[in-house]
Write an enzyme that holds these catalytic residues in place. Structure first.
Site, mmCIF file in Angstrom:
data_model
loop_
_atom_site.group_PDB
_atom_site.id
_atom_site.type_symbol
_atom_site.label_atom_id
_atom_site.label_comp_id
_atom_site.label_asym_id
_atom_site.label_seq_id
_atom_site.Cartn_x
_atom_site.Cartn_y
_atom_site.Cartn_z
ATOM 1 N N GLU A 109 0.808 -1.227 0.000
ATOM 2 C CA GLU A 109 0.000 0.000 0.000
ATOM 3 C C GLU A 109 0.837 1.272 0.000
ATOM 4 O O GLU A 109 0.304 2.364 0.013
ATOM 5 C CB GLU A 109 -0.925 0.003 1.236
ATOM 6 N N ARG A 161 2.133 1.494 4.797
ATOM 7 C CA ARG A 161 1.836 2.529 3.804
ATOM 8 C C ARG A 161 3.000 3.474 3.510
ATOM 9 O O ARG A 161 2.865 4.342 2.660
ATOM 10 C CB ARG A 161 0.572 3.294 4.197
ATOM 11 N N ASN A 305 -12.425 4.646 14.652
ATOM 12 C CA ASN A 305 -13.733 4.237 15.156
ATOM 13 C C ASN A 305 -13.692 3.814 16.618
ATOM 14 O O ASN A 305 -12.633 3.634 17.214
ATOM 15 C CB ASN A 305 -14.273 3.072 14.324
ATOM 16 N N ASP A 351 -18.204 1.882 12.631
ATOM 17 C CA ASP A 351 -16.804 1.821 12.163
ATOM 18 C C ASP A 351 -16.481 2.991 11.243
ATOM 19 O O ASP A 351 -15.711 2.862 10.296
ATOM 20 C CB ASP A 351 -16.522 0.475 11.458
ATOM 21 N N CYS A 656 -12.930 -16.717 10.682
ATOM 22 C CA CYS A 656 -11.980 -17.114 9.633
ATOM 23 C C CYS A 656 -12.037 -16.252 8.376
ATOM 24 O O CYS A 656 -11.060 -16.124 7.652
ATOM 25 C CB CYS A 656 -12.208 -18.575 9.225
ATOM 26 N N CYS A 659 -9.585 -13.374 6.902
ATOM 27 C CA CYS A 659 -8.355 -13.696 6.166
ATOM 28 C C CYS A 659 -8.595 -14.671 5.019
ATOM 29 O O CYS A 659 -8.000 -14.542 3.955
ATOM 30 C CB CYS A 659 -7.305 -14.288 7.099
HETATM 31 CA CA CA Z 1 -11.997 0.139 11.926
#
Ligand code: CA
Length: 744
Positions: A109, A161, A305, A351, A656, A659
């Site tokens: 990123e 990043r 958040n 969020d 799970c 990922c």
């Molecule tokens: Ca978050």
């Protein structure tokens, strides 16, 4: 993009090299040549000292457009370049200059930094690379050796990043919570500070920033339960300068930090005295935007958040705003003391982080159209904010996307909420979902067009209050039914129907008028960050696997070039010896690819991260995508009855899928469990899920969270998903089909 898959065996070998935190052979070779390479860096590349970046030079970055000295290109982080050799007339000659393969796969990123001919860039697993920016030749590599166990603390892949450079040093925030200063010439560690309580699920993915001999870093982890803060350190010594907590201490006592006064004065009363926040930290992590406003000598913090997301569980007593969740907070650069804040989403419920990229610019919003210095942000909640940089006064807030949680922002700067979105007396599909109408992907601002170029997302989320009578265990801690959110089963319309749920766009936004000028739609979310250049072009990579140049005024597509490996980062540009370069990173990973690989046409192979640099007349070639060859067939006969499989579905969704992908369909970032040999026997499944046999690679044991019957249920569900794919004609029945397969 070409479908690419490896055999299970090859995949595991690749991942063993990638994710284990152990050095691969290439890494050893790279480090053993360190001294030799360092001598090249010292003598061959440039006559100036490495990373000779001073505060004066950073303040005057506009005078040196051939460099890219900070994460966002300058202190104001507008990601606009005045270089003009790559322009409308020359664009068609743009080709591959060089390609550098990073040492490890997974999401990439970062925005590289280029100073005096050297590129400093970070990849997955917080590995830092120094490259000759003209040729891509490797100068040094630094691997902080993040462990697989620490990798498992992340919500959103082991990404990074970017780095910061200053005074001969390269600074990197390491995934496990370290902040490290490296010698820019050699990559050797000068100092290293642990910035978090490593017993808690803190992670660092953001780029550090430097100002006035200080380097500042935040952290992430609000999905798993932490308390957010930023810390500034002395760039020379690593000594702590100041720390600012974004939410109160659970007992509302002082921390001995720069935030003490303002938390006591403003924030404490906006939180009750009980609830999950008192044990889980409350959230408010500053995991991306931290921007130095050099004009006002303050640092702008983008705050995340709440933890958990559900405010009625986080803070059940009252209805306070929970300061400073989902806010932009301005603090004094020297002391960290509070200046002002603006809260985008009071008492965050969804969020809705406000940690998305922040940029600063002068807009004609003063008296009689005079320039006014403003802060701009397009956070997850879908409103584009323009705020006075000095006073913190809200100038405008306009929706830049469709939304179901609010209908506008009132005269007091508070969102006008849709009551059903907060009460959740019934399940409610909230748009934007937690992936945000805009996430970490950098936006750019062109003073020539007056437009902000935003990579937007469309992805709804079904918020559903947890049912105490029907709980499901989860490794995330968000206060909602963790097995809800998106459809649990592949909808009747099939996977194609899932693809229609979301999308995204490249949006050209007029921040003065508060309206869109043009938009280019995309079929999937999480397309790349943007770069605007003086010749009236905007560059962006998309999840279709190409880098595209658009006309900055109209959005007309002017040029494109294929990439390999699923890009999401932002392009940047620099110039050396009169030749302009344009660099984009590619890799495959980060949140959306991990969870919702199902929305992409086909899984991408676990491509290594790459630095891909274009130049005019470049004749280089991209590597071929990884070859396919994985056997898509179940490795076990169906297991258990419908009830066990259904139990497994809920547990898989709650533990799970973050990922391994919704419906157990992987995008290729991690192994597709449906075809994994691990499912073939109870013993191999238990070795991994219960005993942690692959914990060094990041697959930690769930033995202390889930009991044996629960992990058995997950296996039964995964095997069912494999056989369902056979029924849909997407996979082959094993050669010895049926009950013989993998019987045990
Ligand atoms: Ca978050």
């Amino acid at each position: 993009m070409t479908m690419t898959r490896l055999s299970t065996t090859t995949l595991f070998i690749a991942l063993a090299l990638a994710g284990c935190g152990e050095k691969g052979a290439e890494q050893e070779a790279a480090n053993s040549d360190l001294a030799q390479l360092a001598s090249v860096a010292g003598g061959g590349i440039s006559a100036t000292p490495a990373a000779n970046v001073s505060g004066e030079r950073l303040l005057a970055a506009e005078a040196e457009p051939e460099q890219w000295m900070t994460y966002g290109g300058s202190y104001d982080e507008t990601r606009h370049s005045t270089l003009s050799k790559i322009n409308r007339d020359t664009l068609q000659d743009l080709g591959i200059g060089w390609v550098y393969d990073m040492k490890k796969p997974r999401g990439v990123e970062a925005t590289p930094i280029v100073v005096d001919g050297v590129m400093y860039v970070s990849g997955s697993w917080s590995v830092v690379y120094a490259l000759d920016a003209q040729t891509g030749e490797e100068l040094w590599v630094y691997d902080p050796e993040v462990s697989g166990e620490d990798a498992a603390k992340g919500c959103c892949d082991v990404v990074n990043r970017g780095v910061a450079v200053y005074d001969g040093k390269v600074f990197v925030g390491v995934f496990d919570g370290r902040l490290e200063a490296l010698d820019a010439k050699t990559g050797e560690v000068v100092w290293s500070q642990v910035t978090v309580d490593q017993s808690k699920p803190y992670t660092i993915t953001g780029a550090p920033r430097v100002f006035k001999n200080k380097v500042i870093i935040g952290n992430g982890g609000a999905e798993l339960g932490v308390r957010g803060y930023v810390t500034a350190y002395d760039t020379a010594t690593g000594d702590l300068a100041w720390r600012f907590y974004t939410v109160p201490n659970p007992n509302k006592e002082p921390d001995g930090a720069a935030s003490d006064d303002i938390l006591a004065k403003l924030a404490n009363e906006t939180w009750g005295d009980t609830g999950a926040w008192t044990t889980d930290g409350g959230g408010g992590t500053v995991w991306d935007a931290i921007v130095y406003d050099s004009v006002n000598d303050q640092v702008l913090l983008g705050v995340g958040n709440g933890s958990p997301w559900n405010a009625s569980i986080r803070d059940p007593e009252g209805d306070g705003d929970n300061l400073f969740l989902s806010s932009i907070v301005a603090v004094d650069a020297d002391t960290g003391s509070y200046r002002w804040h603006y809260q985008t989403t009071p008492r965050d419920m969804w969020d809705y982080t406000a940690t998305q990229p922040i940029l600063l610019a002068d807009l004609p919003l003063g008296e009689a159209g005079a320039p006014r210095r403003v802060v701009m942000q397009a956070p997850k909640n879908g409103f584009f904010y323009v705020i006075d940089a000095k006073s913190g006064d809200l100038i405008s807030a306009d929706a830049f996307t469709d939304m179901t949680w609010a209908t506008g922002v009132d005269e007091n700067g508070r969102p006008i909420e849709v009551p059903a979105a907060r009460s959740l007396s019934e399940d409610y599909a909230v748009l934007p979902g937690p992936t945000g109408a805009h996430n970490w992907h950098p936006m750019s601002y062109s003073p020539d067009t007056g437009l902000v170029y935003i990579p937007t997302n469309i992805w709804p989320f079904l918020y559903s209050r947890p049912d105490p009578a029907d709980p499901v265990k989860s490794n995330w801690n968000i206060g909602y039914r963790e097995d809800a959110g998106w459809p649990l089963e592949i909808p009747a319309g099939g996977i194609e129907g899932m693809r229609g749920m979301g999308g995204g766009s490249l949006l050209a936004w007029d921040p003065v008028k508060g309206e869109a000028r043009w938009a280019v739609p995309f079929p999937v979310p999480f397309n790349g960050g943007t770069l605007s250049v003086a010749s009236g072009l905007v560059f962006q990579a998309n999840k279709g696997g190409e880098l595209v140049a658009y006309d900055a005024e109209t959005g007309e597509r002017m040029w494109s070039h294929g990439l390999v490996g699923g890009p999401g980062a932002a392009p940047m540009t620099y110039e050396i010896d009169g030749e302009q370069y344009l660099t984009i990173l590619s890799g495959w990973g980060s949140t959306i690819a991990m969870i919702y690989g199902v929305v992409f046409e086909d899984a991408v192979g676990p491509e290594t991260g790459r630095v891909i640099t274009f130049k005019l007349g470049g004749q280089g070639e991209l590597p071929k995508p990884l070859e396919t060859g994985i056997a898509r067939s179940p490795k076990s006969a169906p297991l258990g009855d419908e009830a066990l499989q259904a139990k497994g579905l809920r547990l898989f969704a709650a533990n799970c899928q973050w990922c391994h992908g919704a419906f157990a369909i992987s995008s290729g970032v991690l192994p597709d469990l449906r075809w994994s040999a691990i499912t073939s026997t109870e013993a191999s499944w238990d070795a991994v899920l219960r005993d942690g046999a692959l914990s060094a690679r990041g697959m930690v044991s769930f033995g202390d969270r889930l009991d044996k019957e629960e992990t058995d249920a997950i296996r039964a569900y995964v095997v069912k998903q494999a056989w369902d794919a056979v029924a849909r004609g997407e996979a082959d029945a094993p050669m010895s089909a049926g009950a013989d397969v993998g019987a045990h």
